[in-house]
Design a protein around this motif. Structure first.
Motif, short mmCIF file in Angstrom:
data_model
loop_
_atom_site.label_atom_id
_atom_site.label_comp_id
_atom_site.label_asym_id
_atom_site.label_seq_id
_atom_site.Cartn_x
_atom_site.Cartn_y
_atom_site.Cartn_z
N VAL A 30 17.38 31.89 51.48
CA VAL A 30 16.29 30.93 51.28
C VAL A 30 15.32 31.02 52.45
N ALA A 31 14.03 31.09 52.11
CA ALA A 31 12.98 31.06 53.13
C ALA A 31 11.94 30.04 52.70
N CYS A 32 11.52 29.20 53.64
CA CYS A 32 10.53 28.14 53.37
C CYS A 32 9.34 28.33 54.31
N PHE A 33 8.15 28.18 53.76
CA PHE A 33 6.93 28.33 54.53
C PHE A 33 5.99 27.18 54.22
N ILE A 46 8.38 28.76 48.77
CA ILE A 46 9.83 28.88 48.94
C ILE A 46 10.27 30.15 48.21
N SER A 47 11.03 30.98 48.88
CA SER A 47 11.61 32.17 48.25
C SER A 47 13.12 32.00 48.24
N ALA A 77 15.19 20.99 40.63
CA ALA A 77 16.13 22.05 41.01
C ALA A 77 15.81 22.56 42.41
N LEU A 78 14.53 22.69 42.71
CA LEU A 78 14.12 23.15 44.04
C LEU A 78 14.50 22.13 45.11
N LEU A 79 14.28 20.86 44.85
CA LEU A 79 14.68 19.82 45.81
C LEU A 79 16.19 19.81 46.03
N ILE A 82 17.02 22.84 48.29
CA ILE A 82 16.64 22.59 49.69
C ILE A 82 17.61 21.60 50.32
N SER A 83 17.98 20.55 49.59
CA SER A 83 18.94 19.56 50.08
C SER A 83 20.30 20.20 50.37
N SER A 84 20.69 21.17 49.54
CA SER A 84 22.00 21.82 49.71
C SER A 84 22.09 22.63 51.00
N LEU A 85 20.96 22.90 51.65
CA LEU A 85 20.99 23.65 52.90
C LEU A 85 21.59 22.81 54.02
N GLY A 86 21.58 21.49 53.85
CA GLY A 86 22.26 20.60 54.78
C GLY A 86 21.68 20.54 56.18
N THR A 87 20.36 20.65 56.29
CA THR A 87 19.74 20.58 57.61
C THR A 87 18.42 19.83 57.54
N ASP A 88 18.13 19.04 58.57
CA ASP A 88 16.84 18.35 58.66
C ASP A 88 15.72 19.28 59.08
N THR A 89 16.07 20.48 59.56
CA THR A 89 15.07 21.45 60.00
C THR A 89 14.11 21.82 58.87
N VAL A 90 14.57 21.72 57.65
CA VAL A 90 13.78 22.11 56.50
C VAL A 90 13.14 20.91 55.80
#
Length: 144
Positions: A30-33, A46-47, A77-79, A82-90
């Motif tokens: 996952v990459a977020c910009f 988001i890729s 689904a996208l939210l 992103i939530s499943s990444l488990g970090t506030d950094t994103v």
């Protein structure tokens, strides 16, 4: 899959004006910009890479069983992803997605990734860059 939109919202005071931001999930996938797209607007992208089960070789695509035509489901689904990444950094990415009208989300699968497959690396360990990963965000997105 690549998902992107422009939203009428600024990144916020904790981000330096005129700069783009990114997040790459540890281990890949996952990459977020996000970056400025004119006065009070932000471009986000988001890729999400296909996942390959190393034991079975089975490939799973994000949203493979969902239609891109139901953009409300795409947004949810996208939210969730992103939530499943488990970090506030994103959080910057989820904030932008939350503020996005689903009708403005553009979702597409990379033709290069379809041809190359889920492992975007060669046997000698070199990485293959495709789509938005292969270039910087346009400077025009930051112009007022």
């Amino acid at each position: 899959i690549n998902l992107k939109a422009v939203v009428p919202k600024s990144l916020g005071d904790s981000f330096e004006e005129g700069h783009t931001y990114s997040y790459f999930a540890p281990g890949g996938g996952v990459a977020c910009f996000a970056g400025p797209a004119g006065d009070g607007h932000t471009y986000w992208a988001i890729s999400i890479a296909d996942e390959k089960d190393e034991e079975t070789g089975q490939v799973t695509q994000f949203m493979a069983n969902k239609s891109n035509s139901d953009l409300n489901k795409v947004k949810l689904a996208l939210l969730d992803k992103i939530s499943s990444l488990g970090t506030d950094t994103v959080k910057f990415a989820s904030d932008m997605i939350e503020a996005t009208d689903p009708k403005t989300i553009y979702a597409t699968r990379s033709k290069e990734a379809q041809n190359i497959g889920p492992s975007l690396a060669t046997n000698d360990g070199k990485v293959v860059l495709v789509g938005d990963a292969a270039h910087a965000m346009s400077g025009a997105y930051g112009q007022n």
